[in-house]
Structure formats: structure tokens, C-alpha cells
Design an enzyme around this catalytic site. Structure first.
Site, PDB file in Angstrom:
ATOM      1  N   GLY A   1       0.785  -1.232   0.000  1.00  0.00           N
ATOM      2  CA  GLY A   1       0.000   0.000   0.000  1.00  0.00           C
ATOM      3  C   GLY A   1       0.814   1.279   0.000  1.00  0.00           C
ATOM      4  O   GLY A   1       0.341   2.310   0.470  1.00  0.00           O
TER       5      GLY A   1
ATOM      6  N   ASN B   1       1.458   2.997  -2.613  1.00  0.00           N
ATOM      7  CA  ASN B   1       0.729   3.922  -3.497  1.00  0.00           C
ATOM      8  C   ASN B   1      -0.479   4.516  -2.778  1.00  0.00           C
ATOM      9  O   ASN B   1      -0.791   5.694  -2.960  1.00  0.00           O
ATOM     10  CB  ASN B   1       0.309   3.218  -4.786  1.00  0.00           C
ATOM     11  CG  ASN B   1       1.441   3.190  -5.801  1.00  0.00           C
ATOM     12  OD1 ASN B   1       1.875   4.227  -6.273  1.00  0.00           O
ATOM     13  ND2 ASN B   1       1.935   2.001  -6.104  1.00  0.00           N
TER      14      ASN B   1
ATOM     15  N   ILE C   1      -8.269  -9.604 -10.966  1.00  0.00           N
ATOM     16  CA  ILE C   1      -8.778  -9.032 -12.219  1.00  0.00           C
ATOM     17  C   ILE C   1     -10.270  -8.759 -12.030  1.00  0.00           C
ATOM     18  O   ILE C   1     -11.019  -9.610 -11.534  1.00  0.00           O
ATOM     19  CB  ILE C   1      -8.512  -9.998 -13.399  1.00  0.00           C
ATOM     20  CG1 ILE C   1      -6.995 -10.074 -13.619  1.00  0.00           C
ATOM     21  CG2 ILE C   1      -9.229  -9.527 -14.654  1.00  0.00           C
ATOM     22  CD1 ILE C   1      -6.548 -10.984 -14.723  1.00  0.00           C
TER      23      ILE C   1
ATOM     24  N   ASN D   1      -6.020   2.321 -12.781  1.00  0.00           N
ATOM     25  CA  ASN D   1      -5.035   1.374 -12.249  1.00  0.00           C
ATOM     26  C   ASN D   1      -3.638   1.946 -12.445  1.00  0.00           C
ATOM     27  O   ASN D   1      -3.390   2.663 -13.407  1.00  0.00           O
ATOM     28  CB  ASN D   1      -5.142   0.046 -13.023  1.00  0.00           C
ATOM     29  CG  ASN D   1      -4.114  -0.972 -12.576  1.00  0.00           C
ATOM     30  OD1 ASN D   1      -3.950  -1.244 -11.389  1.00  0.00           O
ATOM     31  ND2 ASN D   1      -3.388  -1.550 -13.533  1.00  0.00           N
TER      32      ASN D   1
ATOM     33  N   HIS E   1       0.251   0.827 -13.115  1.00  0.00           N
ATOM     34  CA  HIS E   1       1.017  -0.328 -13.604  1.00  0.00           C
ATOM     35  C   HIS E   1       2.501   0.047 -13.649  1.00  0.00           C
ATOM     36  O   HIS E   1       2.846   1.128 -14.134  1.00  0.00           O
ATOM     37  CB  HIS E   1       0.527  -0.713 -15.003  1.00  0.00           C
ATOM     38  CG  HIS E   1       1.193  -1.936 -15.541  1.00  0.00           C
ATOM     39  ND1 HIS E   1       0.788  -3.212 -15.200  1.00  0.00           N
ATOM     40  CD2 HIS E   1       2.257  -2.076 -16.363  1.00  0.00           C
ATOM     41  CE1 HIS E   1       1.575  -4.087 -15.801  1.00  0.00           C
ATOM     42  NE2 HIS E   1       2.469  -3.436 -16.508  1.00  0.00           N
TER      43      HIS E   1
ATOM     44  N   GLU F   1     -12.141  -3.932 -19.975  1.00  0.00           N
ATOM     45  CA  GLU F   1     -12.201  -5.391 -19.872  1.00  0.00           C
ATOM     46  C   GLU F   1     -10.850  -6.039 -20.193  1.00  0.00           C
ATOM     47  O   GLU F   1     -10.454  -7.012 -19.559  1.00  0.00           O
ATOM     48  CB  GLU F   1     -13.294  -5.925 -20.807  1.00  0.00           C
ATOM     49  CG  GLU F   1     -13.648  -7.361 -20.508  1.00  0.00           C
ATOM     50  CD  GLU F   1     -14.818  -7.854 -21.331  1.00  0.00           C
ATOM     51  OE1 GLU F   1     -15.355  -7.083 -22.151  1.00  0.00           O
ATOM     52  OE2 GLU F   1     -15.186  -9.029 -21.143  1.00  0.00           O
TER      53      GLU F   1
ATOM     54  N   GLU G   1       5.925   6.117  -9.313  1.00  0.00           N
ATOM     55  CA  GLU G   1       4.494   5.781  -9.154  1.00  0.00           C
ATOM     56  C   GLU G   1       3.861   6.687  -8.107  1.00  0.00           C
ATOM     57  O   GLU G   1       2.746   7.165  -8.271  1.00  0.00           O
ATOM     58  CB  GLU G   1       4.338   4.319  -8.715  1.00  0.00           C
ATOM     59  CG  GLU G   1       4.721   3.312  -9.774  1.00  0.00           C
ATOM     60  CD  GLU G   1       4.458   1.879  -9.318  1.00  0.00           C
ATOM     61  OE1 GLU G   1       3.428   1.605  -8.713  1.00  0.00           O
ATOM     62  OE2 GLU G   1       5.323   1.017  -9.586  1.00  0.00           O
TER      63      GLU G   1
HETATM   64  C1  GRF Z   1       3.076  -1.217  -7.645  1.00  0.00           C
HETATM   65  O1  GRF Z   1       4.279  -1.442  -8.308  1.00  0.00           O
HETATM   66  C2  GRF Z   1       1.951  -1.082  -8.639  1.00  0.00           C
HETATM   67  O2  GRF Z   1       2.337  -0.502  -9.832  1.00  0.00           O
HETATM   68  C3  GRF Z   1       1.564  -2.504  -8.886  1.00  0.00           C
HETATM   69  O3  GRF Z   1       1.698  -3.143  -7.630  1.00  0.00           O
HETATM   70  C4  GRF Z   1       2.654  -2.439  -6.825  1.00  0.00           C
HETATM   71  C5  GRF Z   1       1.952  -2.078  -5.570  1.00  0.00           C
HETATM   72  O4  GRF Z   1       2.767  -1.468  -4.632  1.00  0.00           O
HETATM   73  N1  GRF Z   1       0.256  -2.590  -9.487  1.00  0.00           N
HETATM   74  P1  GRF Z   1       2.137  -0.878  -3.306  1.00  0.00           P
HETATM   75  O5  GRF Z   1       1.243  -1.942  -2.675  1.00  0.00           O
HETATM   76  O6  GRF Z   1       1.361   0.354  -3.657  1.00  0.00           O
HETATM   77  O7  GRF Z   1       3.310  -0.585  -2.421  1.00  0.00           O
END
Ligand code: GRF
Length: 208
Positions: free
Chosen positions: A16, A18, A97, A112, A114, A152, A184
Site C-alpha cells: 500500500g 501507493n 482481475i 489502475n 502499472h 475489460e 508511481e
Molecule cells: C506497484 O508497483 C503497482 O504498480 C503494482 O503493484 C505495486 C503495488 O505497490 N500494481 P504498493 O502496494 O502500492 O506498495
């Protein structure tokens, strides 16, 4: 004022960081007039749930094994989300998904993050460390991160924002994923702001 705020739901399965970046951006007023209404996880031990608790944000673990199908699980998510007036759902390290039903219920309201420059290194199986491993094996000199709308087709929705990150010759999966993760954390709050408050700029920039 608070009833004018935009309401986010964050779905997260892992550490978590992000989610924390979004929490911090709201606290620091970089992301204004926004609050996180609920954090949902499909993993009991997701540290994202702890982060939510520490910040006094509603959070819930929904156990996939309590449901016979992915669709039933997603119906539960829709039920939980219907208790809030959600403007945008953020998938922040969410490992499941989404069913088409969930996607259609929140049409154009799910994004999302990525850890690569989509459309490169995306699609089924391309999640977490797999992405960075594939990047390193490809010998590319550049990777990055992408925030996109969820449709989708996995990782194929319209791109909202991207940030490039160099791949260094001595990179390991760990060093590379850390460097990408730093970006990110910057790009996600920016993309949320763009989607919530600057649709016009978004259309001009990316839908041409
Ligand atoms: C990140 O690299 C994100 O891009 C991917 O999963 C990871 C999650 O990291 N989808 P966090 O849980 O936010 O630390």
C-alpha cells in the site's frame, strides 16, 4: 465544503505504498477537495489495511474464499461501494482481475497503476516483480509507470499519465522496482487530480 469533496475508493492487496502516496498528497493539499472513503483489500494481511486504520480511513477485508465465483466477490465490492458516493476507484497494487460487471457498474471511474510503460510489459501475468524481471531480461534501457483507465482487456485501457525511468546496467529487480515505485508515488496523485478535476486537459492530451 466537505460535501463538495470527491470521494475515492482504493482497492489494494499489498504493502500500500501507493495508497500512502495518495493519503499524503491529500494531507499535503497537493490533491485538494478529495478524500478516501474506503480502502478494500482481498488480502487479510495487506499492510494497506493497516495504513488505512492508522489514518482513520474506513477499511474492509473481503475474503475471496467466502464467494463461489469472482462475480459474486465483485458483487460484494459493489455492495460495499454503494454505501459511499464514489467518484473514482483506484486500483493500487490490487491483484484481482475485475469482472466486467464491476467495470461496467463504475464505467470510466476505475483507474489502475502499472509499473511499466504500457502497452509494453502489460497484460496477463504481468504484475509485480514479473514486470521488472521481464524488463531486465529484455535489455531495454527505459521503463516507467503508467496510470490508465480499467477496461475489460487487462492493462489496455486508455492511458492517463506515464513517467519514464531509466534502466541501469547493474539493476536488480529490487533496485529497478524501487526506482519505478518512487515515480508511481508522484504520478498517481497527479493522475487522480487530472481525472477528477481536469477532464478537458485529459481529453486534449491523451484522446487525440
Ligand atoms: C506497484 O508497483 C503497482 O504498480 C503494482 O503493484 C505495486 C503495488 O505497490 N500494481 P504498493 O502496494 O502500492 O506498495
Amino acid at each position: 465544503m466537505s460535501n463538495q469533496k470527491k470521494h475515492l475508493a482504493v482497492l489494494a492487496s499489498g504493502s500500500g505504498t501507493n495508497l500512502q502516496a495518495v493519503i499524503d498528497a491529500i494531507k499535503n493539499n497537493k490533491l485538494k477537495d478529495t478524500e478516501i472513503s474506503i480502502v478494500i483489500s482481498n488480502k487479510l494481511n495487506a499492510y494497506a489495511l493497516e495504513r488505512a486504520k492508522k489514518e482513520g480511513i474506513n477499511s474492509i477485508f473481503i475474503n475471496p474464499s467466502d464467494f463461489k465465483t469472482n462475480l459474486e466477490f465483485d458483487k460484494k465490492i459493489v455492495e460495499v461501494l454503494s454505501n459511499y458516493c464514489i467518484d473514482l476507484i483506484i486500483l493500487a497494487g490490487y491483484t484481482k482481475i475485475l469482472s466486467i460487471e464491476l467495470i461496467n457498474t463504475f464505467s470510466n471511474k476505475i483507474i489502475n497503476i502499472h509499473p511499466a510503460l504500457l502497452p509494453n510489459f502489460g497484460g496477463k501475468g504481468m504484475y509485480g516483480q514479473n514486470v521488472h524481471k521481464a524488463v531486465l531480461e529484455s535489455n531495454t534501457k527505459e521503463t516507467g509507470c503508467t496510470v490508465h483507465y480499467v477496461t475489460e482487456e487487462v492493462d489496455a485501457g486508455p492511458i492517463i499519465a506515464q513517467r519514464k525511468v531509466p534502466v541501469l546496467s547493474n539493476d536488480t529487480i529490487e533496485t529497478l522496482s524501487n526506482r519505478v515505485l518512487q515515480e508511481e508515488h508522484k504520478i498517481l496523485p497527479e493522475a487522480i487530480e487530472l481525472v477528477l478535476f481536469n477532464q478537458k486537459a485529459l481529453q486534449n492530451t491523451y484522446n487525440t
